[in-house]
Motif scaffolding. Structure first.
Motif, short mmCIF file in Angstrom:
data_model
loop_
_atom_site.label_atom_id
_atom_site.label_comp_id
_atom_site.label_asym_id
_atom_site.label_seq_id
_atom_site.Cartn_x
_atom_site.Cartn_y
_atom_site.Cartn_z
N THR A 27 0.84 -1.20 0.00
CA THR A 27 0.00 0.00 0.00
C THR A 27 0.88 1.25 0.00
O THR A 27 2.09 1.17 0.19
CB THR A 27 -0.90 0.03 1.25
OG1 THR A 27 -0.05 0.12 2.40
CG2 THR A 27 -1.78 -1.20 1.33
N VAL A 28 0.25 2.39 -0.20
CA VAL A 28 0.96 3.66 -0.13
C VAL A 28 1.60 3.81 1.25
O VAL A 28 2.74 4.28 1.37
CB VAL A 28 0.01 4.84 -0.44
CG1 VAL A 28 0.68 6.17 -0.18
CG2 VAL A 28 -0.48 4.75 -1.87
N HIS A 29 0.88 3.38 2.27
CA HIS A 29 1.39 3.43 3.65
C HIS A 29 2.69 2.62 3.76
O HIS A 29 3.68 3.08 4.36
CB HIS A 29 0.32 2.89 4.60
CG HIS A 29 0.67 2.96 6.04
ND1 HIS A 29 0.74 4.15 6.73
CD2 HIS A 29 0.95 1.99 6.92
CE1 HIS A 29 1.07 3.90 7.98
NE2 HIS A 29 1.21 2.59 8.12
N LEU A 31 4.75 1.75 1.27
CA LEU A 31 5.78 2.39 0.44
C LEU A 31 6.39 3.60 1.15
O LEU A 31 7.60 3.83 1.08
CB LEU A 31 5.21 2.77 -0.93
CG LEU A 31 4.77 1.59 -1.81
CD1 LEU A 31 4.07 2.10 -3.05
CD2 LEU A 31 5.96 0.72 -2.16
N HIS A 32 5.55 4.34 1.84
CA HIS A 32 6.04 5.50 2.60
C HIS A 32 6.98 5.02 3.71
O HIS A 32 8.04 5.60 3.92
CB HIS A 32 4.86 6.28 3.18
CG HIS A 32 5.27 7.43 4.04
ND1 HIS A 32 5.88 8.57 3.52
CD2 HIS A 32 5.20 7.62 5.38
CE1 HIS A 32 6.15 9.39 4.52
NE2 HIS A 32 5.75 8.84 5.65
N GLY A 33 6.60 3.96 4.41
CA GLY A 33 7.45 3.42 5.46
C GLY A 33 8.78 2.94 4.92
O GLY A 33 9.84 3.16 5.53
N ALA A 35 10.29 4.10 2.28
CA ALA A 35 11.06 5.30 1.93
C ALA A 35 11.71 5.90 3.17
O ALA A 35 12.87 6.33 3.12
CB ALA A 35 10.16 6.33 1.24
N LEU A 36 10.98 5.92 4.29
CA LEU A 36 11.56 6.44 5.53
C LEU A 36 12.76 5.61 5.98
O LEU A 36 13.78 6.15 6.43
CB LEU A 36 10.51 6.49 6.64
CG LEU A 36 9.39 7.52 6.47
CD1 LEU A 36 8.35 7.36 7.57
CD2 LEU A 36 9.96 8.93 6.47
N GLU A 39 15.70 6.41 3.76
CA GLU A 39 16.28 7.72 4.12
C GLU A 39 17.12 7.60 5.38
O GLU A 39 18.20 8.20 5.47
CB GLU A 39 15.18 8.75 4.33
CG GLU A 39 14.50 9.19 3.05
CD GLU A 39 13.30 10.09 3.30
OE1 GLU A 39 13.17 10.65 4.41
OE2 GLU A 39 12.48 10.22 2.37
#
Length: 78
Positions: A27-29, A31-33, A35-36, A39
């Motif tokens: 999910t987008v959720h 994918l965001h995790g 990415a974090l 980083e």
């Protein structure tokens, strides 16, 4: 899988070609995790690289094309 679906990290959808099976997609959720996390690792590497000597950093700079190719090969296996 139920736990991942319940935490909005994975989406289960019937496979349009074969309704007996399902497709799992992040999910987008999720994918965001991811990415974090990437980083955070980048920051850790930057700090560690700063501790190296100039000659050691230059060795890494020379290896950047090979490391980029390795990163792409790893991404394709996700």
């Amino acid at each position: 899988m139920r736990s991942l679906v319940g935490r909005d990290l994975v989406r289960r959808e019937p496979d349009p070609a074969d309704r007996r099976s399902v497709r799992l997609t992040p999910t987008v959720h999720a994918l965001h995790g991811m990415a974090l996390i990437e980083e955070a690792w980048a920051e850790i590497f930057a700090v560690a690289l700063a501790d190296l000597s100039p000659a050691q950093r230059e060795s890494f700079r020379a290896a950047i094309p090979a490391m980029g190719a390795l990163a792409e090969a790893l991404k394709s296996r996700r």
